[in-house]
Design an enzyme around this catalytic site. Structure first.
Site, PDB file in Angstrom:
ATOM      1  N   TYR A 126       3.840   5.388  11.273  1.00 11.60           N
ATOM      2  CA  TYR A 126       4.122   4.124  11.852  1.00 11.60           C
ATOM      3  C   TYR A 126       4.733   3.219  11.323  1.00 11.60           C
ATOM      4  CZ  TYR A 126      -0.008   3.645   9.364  1.00 11.60           C
ATOM      5  OH  TYR A 126      -0.981   3.886   7.881  1.00 11.60           O
TER       6      TYR A 126
ATOM      7  N   HIS B  36      -3.885   5.037   4.042  1.00 11.81           N
ATOM      8  CA  HIS B  36      -4.627   4.286   4.249  1.00 11.81           C
ATOM      9  C   HIS B  36      -5.924   3.930   3.943  1.00 11.81           C
ATOM     10  CE1 HIS B  36      -7.503   1.188   5.933  1.00 11.81           C
ATOM     11  NE2 HIS B  36      -8.362   2.059   6.353  1.00 11.81           N
TER      12      HIS B  36
ATOM     13  N   ARG C 112       0.753  -1.355  -0.273  1.00  9.95           N
ATOM     14  CA  ARG C 112       0.533  -0.264   0.057  1.00  9.95           C
ATOM     15  C   ARG C 112       0.896   1.244   0.168  1.00  9.95           C
ATOM     16  NH1 ARG C 112      -2.090   1.462   5.508  1.00  9.95           N
ATOM     17  NH2 ARG C 112      -1.089   3.031   4.815  1.00  9.95           N
TER      18      ARG C 112
END
Ligand SMILES: Cc1ncc(C[n+]2csc(CCOP(=O)(O)OP(=O)(O)O)c2C)c(N)n1
Ligand SMILES: [Mg+2]
Lengths: 368, 333
Positions: free
Chosen positions: A276, A267, A263
């Site tokens: 993160y 998100h 990805r």
């Protein structure tokens, strides 16, 4: 192939790669067979699909930033996994997608503005599932896998020739529903393909938090015929999907594909991945970009890449302009919509509630 | 210093973790990310990954393993990422968590807190705006808290965590950025939260909780300009339901309007109206009214302003009970 970044135990199943990162074709004894009908024109179409899809995705992100959409879940980086797999299906294979499979729906003929209208909050769904053989996009993680299992059981019981396909992510493999779906499909040897896009992340959680073995190895443990493929290699995805569909369609039971991808975006537009994950990881995956890889391969083949790219670019520009126009001029739904389709049959309390509220609105607007 | 509800919740969890080493947080994305709303921001780095635990993506797994941890003597605080994702855990919540104290004949305590950011009004896609509180208020064995103010968010979460019963803790996510300058005080020992009159009044009792409390205070201000005095009650807990406070008020005003975002049929409002009708029948000057979300699936976000009880719909109900009152007063004269 370098999937060593994945912090999980090395698996039993090999990872198929038919195009390496430099666009060189790697022979694959098992899967090459499924590419024999692909012509250069088909590859050019793959390229166009991926370029248009990436553009649609970027446009949607931009529209969200401008307040035109409530939210958007980008698929950036997963173009090969989506296009390669959906292009291997038959039109009457029924697909149960998650919220990120925009490419799957679009490739089946869903208009980009209908897809985006849902993310705009203008309507509950943008297409008729029975017309395009794709269920509504599923937000509740993993639920759709069971629907695919049930649909596949139906095909098995009534002797149909279709395959039912569930799309979901790496995170979804932790949900009970996904595991139960594999049990059901295996128990009845139903024609179901579970297609997992392992994009390495479930929001902020790395795949190792979900699975300490390769996801594909888990599926194998449920008794599913399983392939693990480089999900940024459109040839590997296409060939493995053909093989898996072929297996399921011929009554050999359910199949599973783990497409290892990444990805590249956030998100959703509400997410901030810098909290993160390290930027080096993104850089590492940029080198494996699915579109670049196909372009390199077309060059290797000696194709007229420039004209294919130009054609793809024109299609992308065209889609983006029409999409923007359609979304920015889209009207808000009417209040009546609130109460329609709650039930299939007459339901008096709903009718009463609708009348009360619409009367109230009319009085209100009438200045009472 | 001004603080927000998000920060108050964060401090509440922080203080609970700090004071009781058996407190443990579990949820999706609550560790490294600090939660999708940042309620748990910074807690993992301070208390470590065995106190603030990022879990695999499975709500039944989260609640079920919290139950196991409680058996082991922990005091788990679970985060469900959004209201609409509570349902995969339904069995663990209503058949397990709710019943274990009863089933074990009081030998097993389940001091588990389940935090659920809930409610609409933030323009989200499906499953991110639900108000599922009635399911849990309907289930014996669960306590249900629904604070509205920043101060309550802090102190009621402390109370929930300290409670030896399971508590479903509903956080009004659209009010997460609400501010206060008041000091956040830990609750008095042994005190349990009760309904609170947040604005006294004489003509109509209006009852809400969580996000709608703010709408009711706005309605009271608007009504005041029109010469009507509303008594606003913030329920704070939906189980136990503090009917005494509501009944005492209705005995003075004779009129009741209950407001919530959740749908109407078999909802919290229905329960309150029934209780008040039983207890205050002779005092009532008008049938109790409800202003609620409609009995529909939560609609696409561009329709949600219709669905959510707003100032106008609350005022409409207030006018209805007042008009009847005025008509009968007039006739008596
Ligand atoms: C039952 C449920 N729990 C939580 C969420 C919130 N959520 C949305 S996407 C997501 C991560 C999903 O990860 P994955 O399955 O890997 O799919 P990806 O988003 O990477 O495509 C989470 C936790 C949800 N939508 N449904
Ligand atoms: Mg993922």
């Amino acid at each position: 192939m370098s999937t060593q970044h994945i912090d999980v135990a090395a698996g039993c199943l090999p990872t198929h790669q038919l195009l390496n990162v430099d666009g060189k074709r790697i022979p694959d004894e098992e899967l090459d067979h499924y590419l024999k009908d692909l012509k250069e024109a088909d590859l050019a179409d793959f390229l166009r699909d991926m370029v248009v899809l990436r553009r649609m995705d970027n446009e949607a992100t931009a529209l969200q930033r401008q307040g035109q959409l409530g939210l958007w879940a980008p698929l950036l980086g997963q173009e090969a996994a989506q296009i390669g797999s959906v292009r291997a299906t038959n039109d009457d294979d029924f697909i149960f997608p998650s919220y990120r499979e925009h490419g799957v729906a679009w490739a089946r003929g869903v208009k980009a503005e209908d897809l985006l209208s849902v993310w705009r909050g203008a309507q509950a769904s943008g297409w008729d599932p029975n017309e395009v053989n794709i269920a509504c996009q599923q937000i509740v993680i993993g639920s759709q896998a069971l629907h695919a299992a049930g649909y596949g059981m139906g095909i098995k019981f009534d002797g149909g020739k279709q395959v039912s396909v569930a799309y979901f992510g790496d995170g979804a493999t932790s949900q009970g529903d996904v595991n139960e779906a594999m049990v059901f499909a295996a128990s009845y040897q139903a024609p179901v393909l579970f297609f997992c896009q392992n994009n390495q992340w479930a929001i902020s959680e790395p795949v190792a938090l979900q699975s300490r073995t390769q996801i594909a190895d888990r599926a194998h443990g449920f008794g599913l015929k399983t392939w693990r493929v480089d999900g940024n290699d459109i040839l590997a995805v296409y060939a493995a999907t053909k093989a898996a569909l072929n297996h399921a369609r011929h009554g050999l039971g359910p199949a599973f594909i783990e497409a290892v991808t990444y990805r590249m975006g956030s998100h959703t537009t509400a997410d901030d991945p810098t909290r993160y994950r390290k930027s080096e990881q993104l850089e590492e995956w940029k080198a494996k970009d699915p579109i670049d890889r196909l372009v390199k391969y077309l060059h290797e083949m000696g194709a007229d890449v420039q004209s294919y790219e130009q054609r793809a670019q024109n299609a992308a520009d065209d889609l983006a302009a029409k999409l923007r126009e359609a979304i920015t001029s889209m009207e808000d739904p009417k209040a009546e919509e609130l109460f329609t389709n709650v039930y299939a049959e007459k339901h008096e309390p709903t009718e009463r509630a609708a009348k009360n509220y619409l009367d109230y609105l009319a009085d209100f607007e009438g200045g009472e | 210093m001004a603080t927000t509800m998000l920060k108050a919740l964060n401090k509440s969890l922080h203080d609970a973790l700090d004071q009781d080493e058996k407190v443990i947080l579990l949820g999706e994305d609550i560790g490294t990310l600090g939660g999708v709303f940042r309620v748990t921001d910074g807690l993992k780095s301070k208390f470590g990954e065995h106190r603030v635990v990022d879990t695999p993506l499975a709500e039944s797994g989260i609640v079920g393993s919290a139950i196991g941890l409680a058996y082991r003597g922990y005091r788990p605080v679970v985060e469900i990422q959004f209201d609409g994702f509570t349902y995969p855990a339904f069995d663990q919540l209503v058949s397990q968590l709710a019943k274990l104290h009863y089933r074990s004949r009081g030998r097993v305590k389940m001091p588990v807190t389940v935090r659920i950011p809930y409610g609409g009004g933030i323009g989200s896609p499906e499953h991110h705006s639900e108000s599922p509180e009635a399911y849990f208020a309907h289930t014996a064995g669960l306590r249900v808290f629904a604070p509205s103010s920043v101060e309550d968010a802090y102190s009621m979460l402390r109370q929930a965590i300290a409670c030896d019963d399971p508590v479903i803790f509903f956080e009004p996510k659209r009010r997460y950025h609400e501010k206060t300058t008041a000091e956040l005080l830990p609750p008095a020992p042994d005190a349990s939260p009760k309904a609170k009159i947040v604005r006294p009044g004489e003509d109509v009792t209006v009852v809400g909780y969580g996000p709608t409390t703010y709408t009711l205070v706005d309605a009271a201000k608007a009504a005041e300009d029109e010469g009507t005095s509303l008594e606003v009650i913030d329920l704070r807990t939906l189980d136990p339901l503090d009917i005494d406070t509501v009944a005492e008020s209705v005995k003075r005003t004779g009129k009741l309007v209950v407001v919530h975002e959740a749908s109407r049929t078999s909802g919290i409002g229905a329960e309150i109206c029934a209780e008040i009708t039983e207890r205050c029948f002779d005092y009532l000057e008008h049938a109790p009214l409800r202003v609620t979300g409609f009995d529909i699936p939560y609609p696409p976000s561009r329709l949600e302003s219709h669905h959510l009880p707003d100032l106008d719909r609350v005022m409409h109900a207030v006018d209805t009970v007042m008009r009847h009152h005025e008509a009968t007063e007039g006739a008596a004269k």
